[in-house]
Enzyme design. Structure first.
Site, short mmCIF file in Angstrom:
data_model
loop_
_atom_site.label_atom_id
_atom_site.label_comp_id
_atom_site.label_asym_id
_atom_site.label_seq_id
_atom_site.Cartn_x
_atom_site.Cartn_y
_atom_site.Cartn_z
N TYR A 144 0.30 -1.59 -0.57
CA TYR A 144 0.33 0.24 0.26
C TYR A 144 0.81 1.12 0.16
O TYR A 144 0.11 2.06 -0.70
CB TYR A 144 -0.22 -0.32 0.82
N LYS A 190 3.65 -14.95 1.83
CA LYS A 190 4.10 -15.45 0.51
C LYS A 190 5.30 -15.74 0.20
O LYS A 190 5.99 -15.79 -1.23
CB LYS A 190 3.69 -15.09 -0.71
N ASP A 223 -2.59 -18.76 0.24
CA ASP A 223 -3.66 -19.14 -0.85
C ASP A 223 -4.79 -20.59 -0.59
O ASP A 223 -5.48 -20.36 -0.51
CB ASP A 223 -2.51 -19.50 -2.29
N ASP A 247 -5.70 -7.69 4.43
CA ASP A 247 -7.02 -6.91 3.42
C ASP A 247 -8.11 -7.95 2.64
O ASP A 247 -9.60 -7.98 2.76
CB ASP A 247 -6.87 -6.15 2.71
N ASP A 251 -11.89 -10.08 4.65
CA ASP A 251 -13.13 -9.57 3.94
C ASP A 251 -13.94 -10.98 3.34
O ASP A 251 -15.42 -11.07 3.73
CB ASP A 251 -13.00 -8.84 2.85
C1 IPM Z 1 -10.57 -1.72 4.46
C2 IPM Z 1 -10.44 -1.12 2.44
C3 IPM Z 1 -8.99 -0.01 2.34
C4 IPM Z 1 -8.56 -0.92 2.99
C5 IPM Z 1 -9.59 0.79 1.17
C6 IPM Z 1 -10.86 1.58 1.00
C7 IPM Z 1 -7.70 1.77 1.25
O1 IPM Z 1 -10.52 -2.15 1.69
O2 IPM Z 1 -10.39 -0.88 5.69
O3 IPM Z 1 -10.75 -2.70 4.49
O4 IPM Z 1 -7.49 -1.16 1.49
O5 IPM Z 1 -7.67 -1.08 4.02
MN MN Z 2 -10.69 -3.98 2.60
#
Ligand code: IPM
Ligand code: MN
Ligand code: NAD
Length: 359
Positions: A144, A190, A223, A247, A251
């Site tokens: 990032y 990885k 993975d 990240d 999710d």
């Molecule tokens: C999160 C989001 C952020 C990230 C984005 C919006 C920059 O996806 O907080 O998980 O990737 O960290």
């Molecule tokens: Mn995110």
């Protein structure tokens, strides 16, 4: 006796951000009355909302408001309206600038699934019930922020870089947190391909061997980890990983409790702390009043834990669990959309179930 009072900076942001932050504030205000402490809220602009008003997704006055606060509570940023802006003006750039400026390097994303919530997961309930894991995601380094980072018409470049001190400090958070849990860390990387991951793996192992010999450490490729998270989530206690992998894996882990709208987070640094749901601004449902505010409300509970108001934090978690147990859910979790609660009705049900002295 003067009860404690905390200064909280609210950053509602974009899309469903303001909708879910409003519910968190409602719940926090009520619990502060029940537990006799004060919360002073100040609201500041971030993301697209800040671009609209001040042409800057993380304006200096917002940074000042974050620095003087005891804690920051954020909704979400971003939306299609801003997707074609130059990088410096993108809402996401504002969020990343804030995390970096506040140096909140440790992003803690807990995922706990009880039997009630397991039944609402698209996965088989017997596989996910009892999941209790914590993703410890490095938040201010990695791909990032690595340089060089640029694009032109024929080439795009991002750089995944981690230095030894950056890996050491996030590893220490993961191991120390594991000591308060089930004493196991799975470090995800990885290392079979990436040089940066080879250093990551070595340094994590060194920190464990030198300072945390009592904590069990295993290494897993990302993975496989993505698959194991869905296949057998109960094997995990603390998952330690870098910014990008964290990240994505967090999710993915939202499938376990059935919705992204369930997962809160805390981002901790030496001198600042930031609390935010892991989800985004959800443009597909924004403005309809149907977003699930549980992630924002539970982020508020993580904030109270951090501020030392542990009983009030537990009261919020209990109230959310009991709301879900009683069958009250928003449309992301409802089997029958007719029975789904609005965002604010869900907040109201949580408030009804808030009681003093849960523990
Ligand atoms: C999160 C989001 C952020 C990230 C984005 C919006 C920059 O996806 O907080 O998980 O990737 O960290
Ligand atoms: Mn995110
Ligand atoms: P998203 O998290 O906003 O939404 C993904 C899906 O989950 C959507 O279908 C959405 O409706 C659903 N969802 C998310 N939160 C929900 C909630 N509380 N209740 C019910 N359903 C919910 O991810 P996206 O669509 O990929 O991104 C949308 C925007 O948000 C983008 O601009 C992105 O950059 C931004 N974003 C911001 C953050 C943040 O501020 N921390 C995090 C992720 C994405």
């Amino acid at each position: 006796m003067n009860p404690s009072t905390y200064n909280i900076t609210l950053l509602p942001g974009d899309g469903i951000g303001p909708e879910v932050v409003a519910e968190a504030v409602k719940v926090l205000s009520r619990v502060s009355e029940l537990y006799d402490f004060g919360l002073l809220f100040e609201t500041a602009l971030i993301g697209g909302a800040a671009v609209d008003d001040l042409a800057n997704p993380y304006p200096p006055q917002t940074h000042e408001a974050c620095k003087r606060a005891d804690a920051v509570l954020l909704g979400a940023v971003g939306g299609p309206k801003y997707d074609t802006l130059p990088k410096a003006l993108r809402p996401e750039t504002g969020l990343l600038s804030m995390r970096k400026a506040l140096d909140v390097f440790a992003n803690l994303r807990p995922v706990a699934v009880d039997g009630v919530q397991a039944a609402r997961s698209p996965l088989r309930p017997e596989k996910v019930a009892g999941t209790d894991l914590l993703v410890v995601r490095e938040l201010v380094g990695g791909i990032y922020f690595g340089t060089p980072s640029y694009r032109n018409d024929v080439e795009g470049v991002s750089t995944m870089r981690y230095t030894k001190p950056e890996i050491e400090r996030i590893a220490r958070i993961a191991f120390a947190t594991a000591r308060d849990r089930r004493n196991k860390v799975t470090s995800v990387d990885k290392a079979n391909v990436l040089a940066v991951s080879q250093l990551w793996r070595e340094v994590v192992q060194e920190v464990r061997d030198a300072e945390f010999e009592d904590v069990q450490l295993e290494h897993m490729y990302v993975d496989n980890a993505a698959m194991q998270l869905i296949l057998n989530p109960r094997q995990f206690d603390v998952i330690l990983t870098g910014n990008l992998f964290g990240d994505i894996l967090s999710d993915a882990s939202a499938v376990l409790p059935g919705s992204l709208g369930m997962l809160p987070s805390a981002s901790i640094g030496e001198s600042s702390s930031l609390f935010e749901p892991i989800h985004g601004s959800a443009p597909d449902i924004a403005g309809k009043g149907i977003a699930n505010p549980a992630a924002a409300i539970l982020s508020g509970a993580m904030m109270l834990d951090y501020l030392g108001q542990k009983e009030a934090a537990a009261a919020i978690r209990n109230a959310v669990a009991n709301t879900l147990l009683d069958g009250f859910v928003t449309s992301d979790l409802a089997s029958d959309v007719v029975l789904a609660l609005t965002t604010s009705a869900f907040g109201d049900e949580v408030i009804k179930r808030l009681v003093a002295d849960v523990e």
